[in-house]
Design a protein around this motif. Structure first.
Motif, PDB file in Angstrom:
ATOM      1  N   UNK A 104       0.844  -1.197   0.000  1.00 18.05           N
ATOM      2  CA  UNK A 104       0.000   0.000   0.000  1.00 18.05           C
ATOM      3  C   UNK A 104       0.877   1.244   0.000  1.00 18.05           C
ATOM      4  N   UNK A 105       0.876   1.973  -1.114  1.00 16.43           N
ATOM      5  CA  UNK A 105       1.584   3.253  -1.233  1.00 16.43           C
ATOM      6  C   UNK A 105       3.020   3.189  -0.720  1.00 16.43           C
TER       7      UNK A 105
ATOM      8  N   UNK B  92       5.946 -15.134  -5.736  1.00 15.60           N
ATOM      9  CA  UNK B  92       5.771 -13.896  -4.982  1.00 15.60           C
ATOM     10  C   UNK B  92       4.425 -13.300  -5.369  1.00 15.60           C
ATOM     11  N   UNK B  93       3.531 -13.217  -4.395  1.00 17.35           N
ATOM     12  CA  UNK B  93       2.201 -12.654  -4.627  1.00 17.35           C
ATOM     13  C   UNK B  93       2.152 -11.286  -3.963  1.00 17.35           C
ATOM     14  N   UNK B  94       2.107 -10.242  -4.763  1.00 22.07           N
ATOM     15  CA  UNK B  94       2.010  -8.871  -4.263  1.00 22.07           C
ATOM     16  C   UNK B  94       0.550  -8.443  -4.330  1.00 22.07           C
ATOM     17  N   UNK B  95      -0.036  -8.212  -3.177  1.00 29.00           N
ATOM     18  CA  UNK B  95      -1.436  -7.801  -3.131  1.00 29.00           C
ATOM     19  C   UNK B  95      -1.476  -6.289  -2.948  1.00 29.00           C
ATOM     20  N   UNK B  96      -1.772  -5.597  -4.034  1.00 30.79           N
ATOM     21  CA  UNK B  96      -1.847  -4.135  -4.018  1.00 30.79           C
ATOM     22  C   UNK B  96      -3.201  -3.731  -3.447  1.00 30.79           C
ATOM     23  N   UNK B  97      -3.178  -3.248  -2.216  1.00 28.15           N
ATOM     24  CA  UNK B  97      -4.408  -2.965  -1.484  1.00 28.15           C
ATOM     25  C   UNK B  97      -4.880  -1.530  -1.736  1.00 28.15           C
TER      26      UNK B  97
ATOM     27  N   UNK C 288      -6.706  -4.859  -5.599  1.00 32.63           N
ATOM     28  CA  UNK C 288      -8.038  -4.809  -4.997  1.00 32.63           C
ATOM     29  C   UNK C 288      -8.261  -3.419  -4.408  1.00 32.63           C
ATOM     30  N   UNK C 289      -9.525  -3.077  -4.183  1.00 38.69           N
ATOM     31  CA  UNK C 289      -9.828  -1.850  -3.461  1.00 38.69           C
ATOM     32  C   UNK C 289      -9.272  -1.949  -2.049  1.00 38.69           C
ATOM     33  N   UNK C 290      -8.966  -0.810  -1.455  1.00 42.03           N
ATOM     34  CA  UNK C 290      -8.369  -0.807  -0.125  1.00 42.03           C
ATOM     35  C   UNK C 290      -9.293  -1.470   0.898  1.00 42.03           C
ATOM     36  N   UNK C 291      -8.787  -2.547   1.500  1.00 41.84           N
ATOM     37  CA  UNK C 291      -9.547  -3.287   2.507  1.00 41.84           C
ATOM     38  C   UNK C 291      -8.774  -3.475   3.799  1.00 41.84           C
TER      39      UNK C 291
END
Length: 207
Positions: free
Chosen positions: A10-11, A33-38, A64-67
Motif C-alpha cells: 500500500x503506497x 511472490x504474490x504482491x497484493x496491491x491494497x 483490490x480496493x483498499x480493505x
C-alpha cells in the motif's frame, strides 16, 4: 518445495524495490511472490509492481480496493499455490538464505510452523546479512506434539515465538484455516502453536 511469499502493498513507492529484490535474491529458487496491491494511490507503486512482474514469471500482482492489511494478507494466502507461506512486510528485506533455511528445516523435521527473528534498521540504511553457515549448528528449538513433554516444551518456547506475521513461516493449509481478518494475528499465532504437529523456534535473524 514451493514457497509462496505474500507481500501486502500500500503506497510504498521507492522502498518496495528493496523488498522485491531481496526475494529475487533468494538461494532457494522454488517460490512464487504474490504482491497484493491494497488500493495503492501512487503511480510509482503501480509502475514498480508491473515492472517486476514483467521480468520474472514467478511474480504475481493482485489488485483490490483498499480493505486493510489483514484482508490483503488473507487474499494472498487464498491464492497461494506453495506448500508453505510467508507474509512479508512491504518495507522488509529477506536474508538471501531465508527460504532455503526454512525449506531445509521442513525437510529435516517435517515442521508445520517456524518462528524466527529479525534485525531492525532504518529505511535509509544499507542492509547487510552475514551468511547463516551450517544450518544444523543454529540452536533452534523443536517442539513435537507426539513427545510426552510437549506441553512443557511448548511453554518453554513461548518467549521466543513472536506475534508478527513477518517472523512466521507456515504450512499453507494451516495458514488458510485461520484467516487474519476473522481471527487477528495474535489468535492466529496461538492457533499455529496449538495446531502444529511440529514447530520450530529459531534464533536465526532472517529479515
Amino acid at each position: 518445495m514451493k514457497v509462496s511469499v505474500i507481500v501486502p502493498v500500500y503506497n510504498t513507492g521507492r522502498i518496495l524495490s528493496r523488498t522485491l529484490d531481496s526475494v529475487l535474491a533468494q538461494t532457494h529458487r522454488e517460490w512464487e511472490l504474490i504482491c497484493v496491491d491494497d488500493g495503492s494511490e501512487d503511480a510509482l507503486t503501480h509502475s514498480l509492481l508491473d515492472r517486476y512482474a514483467a521480468v520474472d514469471a514467478r511474480i504475481r500482482i493482485v489488485r483490490q480496493d483498499n480493505q486493510g492489511l489483514y484482508a490483503a494478507c488473507d487474499r494472498g494466502e487464498q491464492l497461494a499455490t506453495g506448500e508453505y507461506t510467508y507474509i512479508m512486510g512491504h518495507d522488509d528485506v529477506l536474508h538471501p538464505q531465508a527460504l532455503e533455511y526454512c525449506a531445509w528445516m521442513v525437510g529435516r523435521h517435517a515442521v508445520d510452523f517456524i518462528s524466527f527473528r529479525w534485525n531492525t534498521t532504518s529505511i535509509s540504511e544499507e542492509v547487510c546479512f552475514s551468511p547463516l553457515g551450517d544450518f544444523a549448528a543454529i540452536d533452534s528449538r523443536l517442539v513435537d506434539r507426539a513427545s510426552p513433554t510437549w506441553s512443557s516444551d511448548l511453554a518453554g518456547v513461548l518467549g521466543a515465538v513472536h506475534n508478527d506475521a513477518w517472523s512466521q513461516f507456515v504450512r499453507a493449509d494451516l495458514a488458510r484455516r485461520f484467516p487474519a481478518v476473522r481471527f487477528g494475528q495474535l489468535y492466529r499465532t496461538v492457533a499455529f502453536l496449538l495446531e502444529s504437529s511440529r514447530l520450530v523456534a529459531s534464533p536465526a535473524r532472517l529479515y
